[in-house]
Design a protein around this motif. Sequence first.
Motif, PDB file in Angstrom:
ATOM      1  N   UNK A  23       5.933 -10.755   6.345  1.00  0.00           N
ATOM      2  CA  UNK A  23       7.323 -10.957   5.946  1.00  0.00           C
ATOM      3  C   UNK A  23       7.913  -9.777   5.177  1.00  0.00           C
ATOM      4  N   UNK A  24       7.066  -8.816   4.815  1.00  0.00           N
ATOM      5  CA  UNK A  24       7.598  -7.668   4.088  1.00  0.00           C
ATOM      6  C   UNK A  24       6.524  -6.660   3.741  1.00  0.00           C
ATOM      7  N   UNK A  25       6.966  -5.478   3.277  1.00  0.00           N
ATOM      8  CA  UNK A  25       6.063  -4.413   2.875  1.00  0.00           C
ATOM      9  C   UNK A  25       6.540  -3.828   1.547  1.00  0.00           C
ATOM     10  N   UNK A  26       5.613  -3.218   0.813  1.00  0.00           N
ATOM     11  CA  UNK A  26       5.938  -2.530  -0.435  1.00  0.00           C
ATOM     12  C   UNK A  26       4.973  -1.368  -0.588  1.00  0.00           C
ATOM     13  N   UNK A  27       5.419  -0.320  -1.285  1.00  0.00           N
ATOM     14  CA  UNK A  27       4.564   0.863  -1.418  1.00  0.00           C
ATOM     15  C   UNK A  27       4.037   1.061  -2.830  1.00  0.00           C
ATOM     16  N   UNK A  28       4.341   0.126  -3.725  1.00  0.00           N
ATOM     17  CA  UNK A  28       3.750   0.172  -5.069  1.00  0.00           C
ATOM     18  C   UNK A  28       3.829  -1.214  -5.704  1.00  0.00           C
ATOM     19  N   UNK A  29       3.176  -1.368  -6.858  1.00  0.00           N
ATOM     20  CA  UNK A  29       3.108  -2.668  -7.497  1.00  0.00           C
ATOM     21  C   UNK A  29       4.448  -3.222  -7.923  1.00  0.00           C
ATOM     22  N   UNK A  30       5.338  -2.353  -8.389  1.00  0.00           N
ATOM     23  CA  UNK A  30       6.663  -2.809  -8.823  1.00  0.00           C
ATOM     24  C   UNK A  30       7.426  -3.420  -7.649  1.00  0.00           C
ATOM     25  N   UNK A  31       7.357  -2.749  -6.497  1.00  0.00           N
ATOM     26  CA  UNK A  31       8.013  -3.284  -5.309  1.00  0.00           C
ATOM     27  C   UNK A  31       7.340  -4.580  -4.854  1.00  0.00           C
ATOM     28  N   UNK A  73       0.866  -1.182   0.000  1.00  0.00           N
ATOM     29  CA  UNK A  73       0.000   0.000   0.000  1.00  0.00           C
ATOM     30  C   UNK A  73       0.899   1.227   0.000  1.00  0.00           C
ATOM     31  N   UNK A  74       0.502   2.259  -0.741  1.00  0.00           N
ATOM     32  CA  UNK A  74       1.351   3.449  -0.790  1.00  0.00           C
ATOM     33  C   UNK A  74       1.204   4.324   0.437  1.00  0.00           C
ATOM     34  N   UNK A  75       0.270   3.987   1.326  1.00  0.00           N
ATOM     35  CA  UNK A  75       0.070   4.735   2.574  1.00  0.00           C
ATOM     36  C   UNK A  75       0.758   3.981   3.714  1.00  0.00           C
ATOM     37  N   UNK A  76       1.800   4.592   4.269  1.00  0.00           N
ATOM     38  CA  UNK A  76       2.573   3.931   5.333  1.00  0.00           C
ATOM     39  C   UNK A  76       1.718   3.653   6.568  1.00  0.00           C
ATOM     40  N   UNK A  77       0.747   4.539   6.842  1.00  0.00           N
ATOM     41  CA  UNK A  77      -0.118   4.340   8.008  1.00  0.00           C
ATOM     42  C   UNK A  77      -1.010   3.114   7.823  1.00  0.00           C
ATOM     43  N   UNK A  78      -1.497   2.918   6.606  1.00  0.00           N
ATOM     44  CA  UNK A  78      -2.320   1.739   6.323  1.00  0.00           C
ATOM     45  C   UNK A  78      -1.492   0.474   6.520  1.00  0.00           C
ATOM     46  N   UNK A  79      -0.270   0.480   6.005  1.00  0.00           N
ATOM     47  CA  UNK A  79       0.593  -0.695   6.166  1.00  0.00           C
ATOM     48  C   UNK A  79       0.877  -0.962   7.637  1.00  0.00           C
ATOM     49  N   UNK A  95      -2.162   2.605  -6.853  1.00  0.00           N
ATOM     50  CA  UNK A  95      -0.844   2.976  -6.344  1.00  0.00           C
ATOM     51  C   UNK A  95      -0.026   3.593  -7.466  1.00  0.00           C
ATOM     52  N   UNK A  96       1.001   4.379  -7.117  1.00  0.00           N
ATOM     53  CA  UNK A  96       1.887   4.955  -8.138  1.00  0.00           C
ATOM     54  C   UNK A  96       2.856   3.917  -8.696  1.00  0.00           C
ATOM     55  N   UNK A  97       3.567   4.280  -9.751  1.00  0.00           N
ATOM     56  CA  UNK A  97       4.593   3.453 -10.405  1.00  0.00           C
ATOM     57  C   UNK A  97       3.970   2.259 -11.122  1.00  0.00           C
ATOM     58  N   UNK A  98       3.399   1.325 -10.385  1.00  0.00           N
ATOM     59  CA  UNK A  98       2.650   0.207 -10.959  1.00  0.00           C
ATOM     60  C   UNK A  98       1.428  -0.025 -10.089  1.00  0.00           C
ATOM     61  N   UNK A 110      -4.816 -10.722  -2.613  1.00  0.00           N
ATOM     62  CA  UNK A 110      -6.071 -10.155  -2.126  1.00  0.00           C
ATOM     63  C   UNK A 110      -5.975  -8.639  -2.239  1.00  0.00           C
ATOM     64  N   UNK A 111      -6.919  -8.039  -2.954  1.00  0.00           N
ATOM     65  CA  UNK A 111      -6.880  -6.603  -3.184  1.00  0.00           C
ATOM     66  C   UNK A 111      -7.528  -5.847  -2.029  1.00  0.00           C
ATOM     67  N   UNK A 112      -6.939  -4.712  -1.704  1.00  0.00           N
ATOM     68  CA  UNK A 112      -7.488  -3.806  -0.692  1.00  0.00           C
ATOM     69  C   UNK A 112      -8.166  -2.641  -1.406  1.00  0.00           C
ATOM     70  N   UNK A 113      -9.362  -2.300  -0.986  1.00  0.00           N
ATOM     71  CA  UNK A 113     -10.087  -1.227  -1.646  1.00  0.00           C
ATOM     72  C   UNK A 113     -10.914  -0.438  -0.635  1.00  0.00           C
ATOM     73  N   UNK A 114     -11.278   0.765  -0.996  1.00  0.00           N
ATOM     74  CA  UNK A 114     -12.081   1.621  -0.124  1.00  0.00           C
ATOM     75  C   UNK A 114     -13.561   1.374  -0.324  1.00  0.00           C
TER      76      UNK A 114
END
Length: 236
Positions: A48-56, A26-32, A75-78, A97-101
Amino acid sequence: MTTMGATSVSDSAQEQGRPTRVLLVDDDALVRAGLRMILSSADDIEVVGEAENGAQAVEGVAAHRPDIVLMDVRMPVMDGLSAAKAITDRPQAPSVVMLTTFDLDEYVFQALQAGATGFLLKDTPPRELVSAVRVVAAGEAMLSPTVTRRLVGHYAADAVNPRRREATERLQTLTDREREVLGAVGRGLSNAEIGRELFMSEATVKTHVSRLLTKLGAHNRVQVAIVAHDAGLLDA
């Protein structure tokens, strides 16, 4: 829900008695941070890990070999759609599993078609979030029958005729029993519920579902449910 084939990465986690490995995207650090806190409270789940965009996220799957990827749609980038397809196309792919509002976000259906296992709302209560991860890890249907019908019906309505012809052709290789199981999956039933309805053991149901995934070229149960809807098996 399962990924394509009889055995998924999540199945292996349970069979080996180890915690289910989760990658948060998720690109929002607070959400992660919130997701990490909630999931880390469960003994059988390991972030086991975190990423802030699809590429990561794609890189994170290769680096951390998670069983499940919880990923934002936008998310940005991808974005999550592109990342979901890139991830689920991998051999021994984790469940995505996708996260959505919003519960009927226009991108959610596209994500399911891209190979995502299901979706969660970002405001899902903590206990339900943990339960959802466990359901996915067990290889069961993640979407409730009501949500499955809403999603499939809402987005398939615009192209009924061509989709029905294509879906009907895809059903030609199925046995009568497989068609019965397909209809049950389309209604959002779990393996246990299908077994009770069709008088089969859960192991037999799982075998039939695996065959459906292979024959229909589907990544998961939601894609199978979409074929059942498009073919008109749920019209009655």
